[in-house]
Motif scaffolding. Structure first.
Motif, PDB file in Angstrom:
ATOM      1  N   ARG A 108     -44.563 -53.675 -34.743  1.00 55.03           N
ATOM      2  CA  ARG A 108     -45.916 -54.093 -34.370  1.00 55.03           C
ATOM      3  C   ARG A 108     -46.053 -55.602 -34.562  1.00 55.03           C
ATOM      4  NH1 ARG A 108     -49.573 -50.498 -38.032  1.00 55.03           N
ATOM      5  NH2 ARG A 108     -47.775 -50.651 -39.429  1.00 55.03           N
ATOM      6  N   TYR A 109     -47.167 -56.137 -34.060  1.00 50.42           N
ATOM      7  CA  TYR A 109     -47.365 -57.577 -34.067  1.00 50.42           C
ATOM      8  C   TYR A 109     -48.647 -57.963 -34.814  1.00 50.42           C
ATOM      9  CZ  TYR A 109     -44.106 -57.532 -30.047  1.00 50.42           C
ATOM     10  OH  TYR A 109     -43.037 -57.359 -29.217  1.00 50.42           O
ATOM     11  N   ALA A 148     -52.927 -55.204 -37.176  1.00 49.31           N
ATOM     12  CA  ALA A 148     -51.613 -55.021 -36.550  1.00 49.31           C
ATOM     13  C   ALA A 148     -51.760 -54.210 -35.267  1.00 49.31           C
ATOM     14  CB  ALA A 148     -50.673 -54.311 -37.517  1.00 49.31           C
ATOM     15  N   TYR A 149     -51.103 -54.667 -34.203  1.00 49.64           N
ATOM     16  CA  TYR A 149     -51.268 -54.014 -32.909  1.00 49.64           C
ATOM     17  C   TYR A 149     -49.922 -53.758 -32.251  1.00 49.64           C
ATOM     18  CZ  TYR A 149     -50.539 -58.720 -30.965  1.00 49.64           C
ATOM     19  OH  TYR A 149     -50.018 -59.953 -30.649  1.00 49.64           O
ATOM     20  N   ASN A 150     -49.927 -52.857 -31.295  1.00 49.42           N
ATOM     21  CA  ASN A 150     -48.703 -52.490 -30.591  1.00 49.42           C
ATOM     22  C   ASN A 150     -48.364 -53.487 -29.494  1.00 49.42           C
ATOM     23  OD1 ASN A 150     -48.251 -50.112 -32.019  1.00 49.42           O
ATOM     24  ND2 ASN A 150     -49.426 -48.855 -30.600  1.00 49.42           N
ATOM     25  N   GLY A 182     -53.607 -50.695 -39.478  1.00 50.75           N
ATOM     26  CA  GLY A 182     -53.491 -51.155 -38.110  1.00 50.75           C
ATOM     27  C   GLY A 182     -53.310 -50.018 -37.122  1.00 50.75           C
ATOM     28  N   GLU A 183     -52.730 -50.363 -35.967  1.00 49.18           N
ATOM     29  CA  GLU A 183     -52.611 -49.402 -34.870  1.00 49.18           C
ATOM     30  C   GLU A 183     -51.456 -48.434 -35.072  1.00 49.18           C
ATOM     31  OE1 GLU A 183     -52.471 -49.322 -29.949  1.00 49.18           O
ATOM     32  OE2 GLU A 183     -52.379 -51.241 -31.035  1.00 49.18           O
ATOM     33  N   LYS A 184     -51.693 -47.181 -34.733  1.00 50.70           N
ATOM     34  CA  LYS A 184     -50.660 -46.155 -34.772  1.00 50.70           C
ATOM     35  C   LYS A 184     -49.989 -46.065 -33.401  1.00 50.70           C
ATOM     36  CE  LYS A 184     -52.663 -43.197 -38.363  1.00 50.70           C
ATOM     37  NZ  LYS A 184     -53.085 -41.792 -38.699  1.00 50.70           N
TER      38      LYS A 184
END
Length: 205
Positions: free
Chosen positions: A151-152, A170-172, A199-201
């Protein structure tokens, strides 16, 4: 000591405390949660409706929501900024086998998961604002609850020798939604041996 002097001292302490709160806390827990929720809503709308979304039109038609961990303020950490003296250009591999060039700028060192961690901060070659950095990472949730390719985080230096890492943001990468996209792979320095449950799953159609 006179009563008037005591009052002045108390007032002074209150003022100092208030000013300190302004610069250290900056926002209430409620404000923080609202800020993260707004960012997640913005992210959803971009993925769902924007012409530059990585989703195909067929995917958009079926897209209902993004999946996130619960917001946890403990995953917002203040990191020490450790500059790299002899900065080099790093060719970062992308998921399609090509390369993208970044500058190896510095390390962010922080405490999380009961240990000291260190992540490499990269900077785009054409970045105009030298306080902005790109952070790609993978952790113990990767390929399980989160995207296997990592993730970024987009991070910004906010102190002379410090930087805030908020893993709730945190995002994909695009390739998590559509394999036709090429995305930077986290460098080996950024493979964490702790779980970042924030963050994002992983995206699931």
């Amino acid at each position: 000591m006179k009563a008037s002097q005591i009052i002045l001292i108390v007032v002074g302490i209150v003022v100092v405390t208030a000013v300190g709160y302004m610069f250290t806390a900056g926002e209430t827990p409620e404000d923080y949660i609202e800020k993260i929720e707004k960012e997640r809503e913005r992210q959803y709308k971009f993925i769902r409706f924007n012409i530059d979304s990585p989703l195909t039109e067929e995917q958009k038609a079926k897209f209902a929501s993004l999946t996130f961990y619960d917001i946890d303020p403990s995953y917002k950490v203040k990191a020490r900024l450790l500059p790299i003296e002899n900065k080099k250009v790093r060719e970062v591999p992308l998921t399609d086998g090509s390369m993208q060039r970044y500058i190896e700028h510095s390390y962010a060192e922080f405490e999380l998961g009961g240990k000291t961690n260190k992540l490499l901060l990269l900077q785009a070659m054409d970045e105009a604002d030298k306080r902005n950095f790109f952070l790609a990472f993978a952790d113990e949730t990767s390929a399980k609850e989160t995207y296997g390719g990592g993730r970024y985080l987009n991070v910004r230096q906010d102190g002379k020798n410090s930087i805030t890492l908020d893993f709730n943001l945190a995002y994909n990468p695009y390739c998590a939604y559509n394999p036709d996209y090429a995305c930077p792979i986290p460098p080996k320095e950024n493979l964490l041996d702790i779980a970042i449950a924030a963050g994002e799953k992983n995206y699931k159609e």
